[in-house]
Design a protein around this motif. Sequence first.
Motif, PDB file in Angstrom:
ATOM      1  N   MET A   1      31.222 -13.720  34.438  1.00  0.00           N
ATOM      2  CA  MET A   1      30.392 -12.522  34.505  1.00  0.00           C
ATOM      3  C   MET A   1      30.638 -11.842  35.843  1.00  0.00           C
ATOM      4  N   LEU A   2      31.206 -10.636  35.791  1.00  0.00           N
ATOM      5  CA  LEU A   2      31.677  -9.965  36.995  1.00  0.00           C
ATOM      6  C   LEU A   2      30.578  -9.661  38.010  1.00  0.00           C
ATOM      7  N   LEU A   3      29.355  -9.408  37.533  1.00  0.00           N
ATOM      8  CA  LEU A   3      28.305  -8.923  38.419  1.00  0.00           C
ATOM      9  C   LEU A   3      27.109  -9.868  38.482  1.00  0.00           C
ATOM     10  N   LYS A   4      27.323 -11.122  38.206  1.00  0.00           N
ATOM     11  CA  LYS A   4      26.229 -12.087  38.152  1.00  0.00           C
ATOM     12  C   LYS A   4      25.439 -12.111  39.460  1.00  0.00           C
ATOM     13  N   GLY A   5      24.131 -11.896  39.331  1.00  0.00           N
ATOM     14  CA  GLY A   5      23.241 -11.984  40.474  1.00  0.00           C
ATOM     15  C   GLY A   5      23.203 -10.766  41.367  1.00  0.00           C
ATOM     16  N   LYS A   6      23.930  -9.699  41.033  1.00  0.00           N
ATOM     17  CA  LYS A   6      23.972  -8.523  41.900  1.00  0.00           C
ATOM     18  C   LYS A   6      22.829  -7.553  41.574  1.00  0.00           C
ATOM     19  N   ASN A   7      22.232  -6.998  42.620  1.00  0.00           N
ATOM     20  CA  ASN A   7      21.217  -5.959  42.490  1.00  0.00           C
ATOM     21  C   ASN A   7      21.900  -4.601  42.523  1.00  0.00           C
ATOM     22  N   ILE A   8      21.732  -3.826  41.459  1.00  0.00           N
ATOM     23  CA  ILE A   8      22.481  -2.587  41.279  1.00  0.00           C
ATOM     24  C   ILE A   8      21.520  -1.421  41.069  1.00  0.00           C
ATOM     25  N   VAL A   9      21.716  -0.363  41.844  1.00  0.00           N
ATOM     26  CA  VAL A   9      20.897   0.844  41.712  1.00  0.00           C
ATOM     27  C   VAL A   9      21.779   1.970  41.194  1.00  0.00           C
ATOM     28  N   ILE A  10      21.309   2.648  40.146  1.00  0.00           N
ATOM     29  CA  ILE A  10      22.032   3.793  39.595  1.00  0.00           C
ATOM     30  C   ILE A  10      21.162   5.032  39.738  1.00  0.00           C
ATOM     31  N   PHE A  11      21.569   5.955  40.593  1.00  0.00           N
ATOM     32  CA  PHE A  11      20.902   7.248  40.705  1.00  0.00           C
ATOM     33  C   PHE A  11      21.433   8.144  39.594  1.00  0.00           C
ATOM     34  N   GLY A  12      20.553   8.928  38.979  1.00  0.00           N
ATOM     35  CA  GLY A  12      20.958   9.661  37.792  1.00  0.00           C
ATOM     36  C   GLY A  12      21.057   8.716  36.610  1.00  0.00           C
ATOM     37  N   GLY A  13      20.217   7.694  36.643  1.00  0.00           N
ATOM     38  CA  GLY A  13      20.305   6.624  35.654  1.00  0.00           C
ATOM     39  C   GLY A  13      19.834   6.994  34.267  1.00  0.00           C
ATOM     40  N   SER A  14      19.263   8.174  34.090  1.00  0.00           N
ATOM     41  CA  SER A  14      18.791   8.561  32.762  1.00  0.00           C
ATOM     42  C   SER A  14      19.858   9.292  31.965  1.00  0.00           C
ATOM     43  N   GLY A  15      20.998   9.578  32.576  1.00  0.00           N
ATOM     44  CA  GLY A  15      22.067  10.300  31.893  1.00  0.00           C
ATOM     45  C   GLY A  15      22.955   9.390  31.066  1.00  0.00           C
ATOM     46  N   ALA A  16      23.924   9.993  30.391  1.00  0.00           N
ATOM     47  CA  ALA A  16      24.812   9.235  29.503  1.00  0.00           C
ATOM     48  C   ALA A  16      25.652   8.220  30.273  1.00  0.00           C
ATOM     49  N   ILE A  17      26.200   8.622  31.410  1.00  0.00           N
ATOM     50  CA  ILE A  17      27.019   7.704  32.204  1.00  0.00           C
ATOM     51  C   ILE A  17      26.152   6.597  32.790  1.00  0.00           C
ATOM     52  N   GLY A  18      25.006   6.946  33.343  1.00  0.00           N
ATOM     53  CA  GLY A  18      24.122   5.942  33.916  1.00  0.00           C
ATOM     54  C   GLY A  18      23.678   4.922  32.891  1.00  0.00           C
ATOM     55  N   THR A  19      23.358   5.385  31.681  1.00  0.00           N
ATOM     56  CA  THR A  19      22.935   4.476  30.613  1.00  0.00           C
ATOM     57  C   THR A  19      24.059   3.534  30.218  1.00  0.00           C
ATOM     58  N   ALA A  20      25.264   4.080  30.057  1.00  0.00           N
ATOM     59  CA  ALA A  20      26.411   3.251  29.668  1.00  0.00           C
ATOM     60  C   ALA A  20      26.725   2.211  30.743  1.00  0.00           C
ATOM     61  N   MET A  21      26.654   2.623  32.003  1.00  0.00           N
ATOM     62  CA  MET A  21      26.912   1.683  33.090  1.00  0.00           C
ATOM     63  C   MET A  21      25.859   0.587  33.121  1.00  0.00           C
ATOM     64  N   ALA A  22      24.603   0.959  32.961  1.00  0.00           N
ATOM     65  CA  ALA A  22      23.535  -0.036  32.992  1.00  0.00           C
ATOM     66  C   ALA A  22      23.752  -1.096  31.925  1.00  0.00           C
ATOM     67  N   LYS A  23      24.090  -0.661  30.743  1.00  0.00           N
ATOM     68  CA  LYS A  23      24.330  -1.605  29.637  1.00  0.00           C
ATOM     69  C   LYS A  23      25.463  -2.568  29.972  1.00  0.00           C
ATOM     70  N   GLU A  24      26.552  -2.027  30.525  1.00  0.00           N
ATOM     71  CA  GLU A  24      27.705  -2.859  30.875  1.00  0.00           C
ATOM     72  C   GLU A  24      27.382  -3.796  32.036  1.00  0.00           C
ATOM     73  N   PHE A  25      26.667  -3.300  33.036  1.00  0.00           N
ATOM     74  CA  PHE A  25      26.352  -4.123  34.199  1.00  0.00           C
ATOM     75  C   PHE A  25      25.451  -5.295  33.827  1.00  0.00           C
ATOM     76  N   VAL A  26      24.503  -5.052  32.948  1.00  0.00           N
ATOM     77  CA  VAL A  26      23.625  -6.137  32.486  1.00  0.00           C
ATOM     78  C   VAL A  26      24.448  -7.175  31.724  1.00  0.00           C
ATOM     79  N   ALA A  27      25.363  -6.704  30.890  1.00  0.00           N
ATOM     80  CA  ALA A  27      26.218  -7.631  30.139  1.00  0.00           C
ATOM     81  C   ALA A  27      27.066  -8.487  31.058  1.00  0.00           C
ATOM     82  N   GLU A  28      27.363  -7.953  32.255  1.00  0.00           N
ATOM     83  CA  GLU A  28      28.171  -8.688  33.231  1.00  0.00           C
ATOM     84  C   GLU A  28      27.309  -9.459  34.231  1.00  0.00           C
ATOM     85  N   GLY A  29      26.005  -9.587  33.947  1.00  0.00           N
ATOM     86  CA  GLY A  29      25.150 -10.447  34.747  1.00  0.00           C
ATOM     87  C   GLY A  29      24.373  -9.770  35.852  1.00  0.00           C
TER      88      GLY A  29
END
Length: 265
Positions: free
Chosen positions: A1-29
């Motif tokens: 898992m590439l991002l296991k344990g990392k705290n990640i903040v996405i500004f503009g997180g309600s947009g299409a790119i932010g949503t897609a990134m959030a989904k992928e980042f969670v999948a990577e831990g």
Amino acid sequence: MLLKGKNIVIFGGSGAIGTAMAKEFVAEGGRVWLGARNQKRLDTAADKAGAASGTIETFKVDCLDATETTEALSILGARIGGIDVAINATSFMHDQGSNIDDLDLATFMSPVENFLSSLFNSCKAVVPHMGKRGQGVILTLSTPAGRTAPPGHLGYSVTCAGVEAFSRVLAAELGPRNIRVVCLGPHAISDAPQAGSYTGELFAPKAGALGLTVDQWLGGGAQTTMLGRLPTLDDVAQTAAFLASDKARSMTAAYVNLTAGMIPE
């Protein structure tokens, strides 16, 4: 898992790119905090990205307000014990298609002021909370407009070039503090309008002027690339996950071309 344990903040997180990134980042831990101005849209984005997993939270923030952004990140950073990755995916409607004869200064400057102010405020607010849990990473977003010469894109092209210059210089400043800065530059994203991106509204006038739908117009754009296609939201999110991970720990001050090989104009 590439991002296991990392705290990640996405500004503009309600947009299409932010949503897609959030989904992928969670999948990577990773654990993700989505920030934006509209709580209802934030809640929708969090649900789509997998908030039920307990690894996504939201917070309201207007990145055009420097004081509000600093205060929001101070509260969040203190609560979660530091931020490992920050991404600015904020977006603002702007003019695309008008030549200088039809532009006024305010219209020209609108994307420059909005995109770069948001980027500056979010980076300034997040930097004090980075590098405490290991290497920090800031990801910025640009487009090919910063490196090509599309007529009718004066304000936006200058904005994208500014984002890239900002990223390089910030990387030089933050390198000694063990914080990387990488700029990700996708072409028009093929499935973003269907996902609710503002680009649907942005591209509609240009498509309409040619008698095309937005999907048809994007299909034509795909033919201007070496691979004959445009990047998808998944392409952007998966690349961002790699860039934010320790696998890319030696990459900084870099521009990552995710255009499927856009042929320069």
